[in-house]
Write an enzyme that holds these catalytic residues in place. Structure first.
Site, mmCIF file in Angstrom:
data_model
loop_
_atom_site.group_PDB
_atom_site.id
_atom_site.type_symbol
_atom_site.label_atom_id
_atom_site.label_comp_id
_atom_site.label_asym_id
_atom_site.label_seq_id
_atom_site.Cartn_x
_atom_site.Cartn_y
_atom_site.Cartn_z
ATOM 1 N N HIS A 26 0.580 35.218 12.973
ATOM 2 C CA HIS A 26 -0.142 36.371 13.080
ATOM 3 C C HIS A 26 0.868 37.145 13.191
ATOM 4 C CE1 HIS A 26 -2.755 39.247 15.178
ATOM 5 N NE2 HIS A 26 -4.243 38.389 14.375
ATOM 6 N N ARG A 31 -12.363 29.997 16.148
ATOM 7 C CA ARG A 31 -11.859 28.878 16.662
ATOM 8 C C ARG A 31 -13.580 28.046 17.800
ATOM 9 N NH1 ARG A 31 -6.554 30.090 17.774
ATOM 10 N NH2 ARG A 31 -6.430 31.188 16.154
ATOM 11 N N LYS A 84 -7.040 36.061 4.970
ATOM 12 C CA LYS A 84 -7.776 36.315 5.915
ATOM 13 C C LYS A 84 -9.037 37.413 5.691
ATOM 14 C CE LYS A 84 -6.845 37.654 10.954
ATOM 15 N NZ LYS A 84 -6.254 38.068 11.484
ATOM 16 N N ASP A 98 -6.358 28.577 11.688
ATOM 17 C CA ASP A 98 -7.330 29.194 12.155
ATOM 18 C C ASP A 98 -7.980 29.842 10.731
ATOM 19 O OD1 ASP A 98 -6.102 31.466 11.841
ATOM 20 O OD2 ASP A 98 -7.224 31.640 13.456
ATOM 21 N N ASN A 99 -7.131 30.631 10.262
ATOM 22 C CA ASN A 99 -7.794 31.160 8.525
ATOM 23 C C ASN A 99 -6.903 32.196 7.678
ATOM 24 O OD1 ASN A 99 -8.129 33.742 10.984
ATOM 25 N ND2 ASN A 99 -6.685 33.729 9.216
ATOM 26 N N CYS A 123 -10.235 35.149 13.301
ATOM 27 C CA CYS A 123 -9.719 34.230 14.443
ATOM 28 C C CYS A 123 -10.970 33.471 15.678
ATOM 29 C CB CYS A 123 -9.390 34.826 15.422
ATOM 30 S SG CYS A 123 -7.444 35.200 14.452
ATOM 31 N N ASP A 161 -2.291 30.436 13.995
ATOM 32 C CA ASP A 161 -2.661 31.514 13.210
ATOM 33 C C ASP A 161 -2.952 32.813 12.700
ATOM 34 O OD1 ASP A 161 -5.184 34.028 13.849
ATOM 35 O OD2 ASP A 161 -3.505 34.164 16.427
ATOM 36 N N ASP A 162 -3.313 32.737 11.587
ATOM 37 C CA ASP A 162 -3.583 33.130 10.047
ATOM 38 C C ASP A 162 -1.915 32.513 9.591
ATOM 39 O OD1 ASP A 162 -4.818 34.468 10.823
ATOM 40 O OD2 ASP A 162 -3.401 36.365 11.100
ATOM 41 N N LYS A 202 -3.130 30.402 22.051
ATOM 42 C CA LYS A 202 -3.963 31.155 21.881
ATOM 43 C C LYS A 202 -5.808 30.690 22.487
ATOM 44 C CE LYS A 202 -5.750 34.710 18.045
ATOM 45 N NZ LYS A 202 -5.526 35.329 17.671
ATOM 46 N N HIS A 214 -9.086 33.299 22.816
ATOM 47 C CA HIS A 214 -9.804 33.833 21.935
ATOM 48 C C HIS A 214 -11.026 33.907 22.195
ATOM 49 C CE1 HIS A 214 -9.173 37.166 18.123
ATOM 50 N NE2 HIS A 214 -9.875 37.511 19.909
ATOM 51 N N SER A 230 -5.707 37.790 20.496
ATOM 52 C CA SER A 230 -4.957 37.328 20.259
ATOM 53 C C SER A 230 -3.381 38.421 20.612
ATOM 54 C CB SER A 230 -5.034 38.417 18.249
ATOM 55 O OG SER A 230 -5.894 37.857 18.124
HETATM 56 MG MG MG Z 1 -6.719 33.957 13.085
#
Ligand code: MG
Length: 461
Positions: A227, A76, A300, A279-280, A72, A32-33, A129, A131, A154
């Protein structure tokens, strides 16, 4: 005698390979991130990621691999369905992701990688996660997963009071967030101690691998980190020269090593495709707590490359041709690729935005079938890439306070081969290419039918 023994061995090898070709296992490790520049194999000078570096040497490192969105929830939704979020209502210009007060989620009319593989007899597990909706009707168990263990959104959500996430990380104040940890459809712990979460997700994945044995399986392991707020286990505290962020990424690298070791130990390594990506892009306003997109622009929340191009490594010993792939791929491609590798077919009642990458993975071709990428910001198409050229119709710097997107007419044009950092606009020199990308954008947009929005709803309203 010797010859017949060898033919027997050959027969066994053949049977094993044909089994591998029929029903390989799949493990997605989704951070994540994490930024494009945050792994040592992608150029980070101080963060140490030896397990991922080994995986990159043994497998394929993809340098032009994209996600379906720059934040996010829609990212996903795109990964799991093989469809751009704009096709399933999982993106919004109002609320860009789901929140703990959200009433929506991924509709069960969507086919996920998990529900598609279940049809081919796979065991499936979601860890980490989610989300994509925390209410009972949207949980992983409603989307083809046999089990779920994780935090449904998150790790900065549900703050007990207003908290500075950098301070919370520095003080290891995980109790500042009233985050639920779920087992299937039940909350089993609240608040969850985030300093243990990467380790516990890893242990769960290892347990699943051991339990599945020879039966085909799909594990979707979506880490909550890196994240913000950043939390790491005691074994990784202050161990990286890259500070807390480095500690966190190095623990994620450890996790990859444990999972690959478990696959080896269970004897299924050569029948398992493992993909690692994020994811980003990095959450840049958090400075040293936010990671790096390397030489790519922005992070992001933005449709510049740093927001949507991710460090991606795919390994499958003996099957995937080791090397560096410079052509394009995307998380959107995982569903069609996995379904094809599992010997299934895609339903023809919906539009897919993913393509089957299996020939590129196996080294049967030098090129990728993906030659285009569409960059969405919420519900709007901001940019389009074809080959090495990318046109921006709108831009908005991520989390900068810039209220409105800047409209570019004519669009900005960059050659991502010679200018991966998107510094030099060459639209004036190439009006023909600009026109081609404008036409591509128009025909794509025409093919997207409006659907109900699934992100804006709020519980009780
Ligand atoms: Mg993310």
């Amino acid at each position: 005698m010797k010859a017949s023994f060898l033919s027997l061995l050959a027969l066994i090898a053949c049977a094993t390979n044909s089994f591998a070709a029929e029903k390989p296992n799949f493990v997605i490790i989704f951070c994540d991130d994490l930024g494009y520049g945050d792994l040592s194999s992608f150029g980070h000078p101080t963060i140490k990621t030896p397990n991922l570096d080994t995986m990159a040497t043994e497998g394929q490192k993809w340098t032009n691999f994209y996600v379906a969105a720059c934040v996010c929830t829609p990212s996903r939704a795109g990964l799991l369905t093989g469809r751009l979020p704009v096709r399933n209502g999982m993106c919004s210009d109002t609320r860009r992701v789901l929140f703990p007060d959200s009433s929506g989620g991924l509709p069960t009319t969507e086919i996920t990688i998990s529900s598609a593989l279940k049809k081919s007899g796979y065991h499936t597990a979601a860890i980490g996660k989610w989300h994509l909706g925390h209410l009972p009707e949207f949980l992983p168990t409603k989307h083809g997963f046999d089990s779920y263990f994780g935090i449904p959104y998150s790790n900065d959500m549900d703050p007990i009071r207003r908290v500075n996430p950098i301070k919370a990380a520095e003080e290891e104040n995980w109790e500042a967030y009233n985050l639920p940890l779920m087992r299937d459809e039940e909350i089993i712990e609240r608040p969850v101690n985030q300093t243990t979460i990467t380790r516990r997700y890893t242990e769960e994945a290892v347990k699943k691998i051991e339990g599945f044995g020879d039966e085909p399986f799909f594990i979707y392991l979506a880490h909550n980190l890196p994240h913000i707020p950043l939390f790491r286990g005691k074994d990784f505290k202050d161990t990286s020269t890259a500070g807390i962020y480095g500690d966190v990424v190095e623990e994620l690298d450890w996790s990859v090593g444990e999972i690959r070791k478990a696959l080896e130990k269970s004897g299924v390594s050569e029948n398992t495709l493992v993909i690692f990506t994020s994811d980003n892009g990095p959450w840049l306003p958090f400075k040293q707590h936010g990671g790096s997109a390397g030489m790519l622009r922005d992070g992001k929340g933005s449709t510049w490359e740093g927001g949507m191009r991710e460090p991606t490594i795919i390994a499958w010993p003996g099957i995937i041709q080791p090397g560096i792939v410079h052509d394009m791929g995307a998380t959107l491609d995982l569903l069609p690729t996995f379904v094809s590798l599992a010997g299934g077919t895609l339903p023809d009642d919906r539009t897919y935005d993913g393509v089957d990458l299996s020939a590129t993975l196996k080294g049967e071709t030098d090129t990728s079938p993906r030659d285009e990428m569409f960059y969405y910001h919420g519900e709007q198409l901001f940019a389009v890439r074809k080959g090495q050229y990318k046109a921006h119709f709108k831009t908005k710097t991520s989390y900068s306070g810039q209220k409105k997107a800047e409209v570019h007419n004519p669009p900005l044009l960059y050659h991502l081969g010679s200018d991966p950092g998107e510094q030099w606009d060459i639209a004036k020199q190439h009006p023909d290419i600009v026109k081609e990308l404008q036409d591509l954008s128009a025909s794509h947009t025409k093919g997207v039918k409006p659907v109900p929005n699934n992100l804006n709803g709020v519980i009780g309203k």
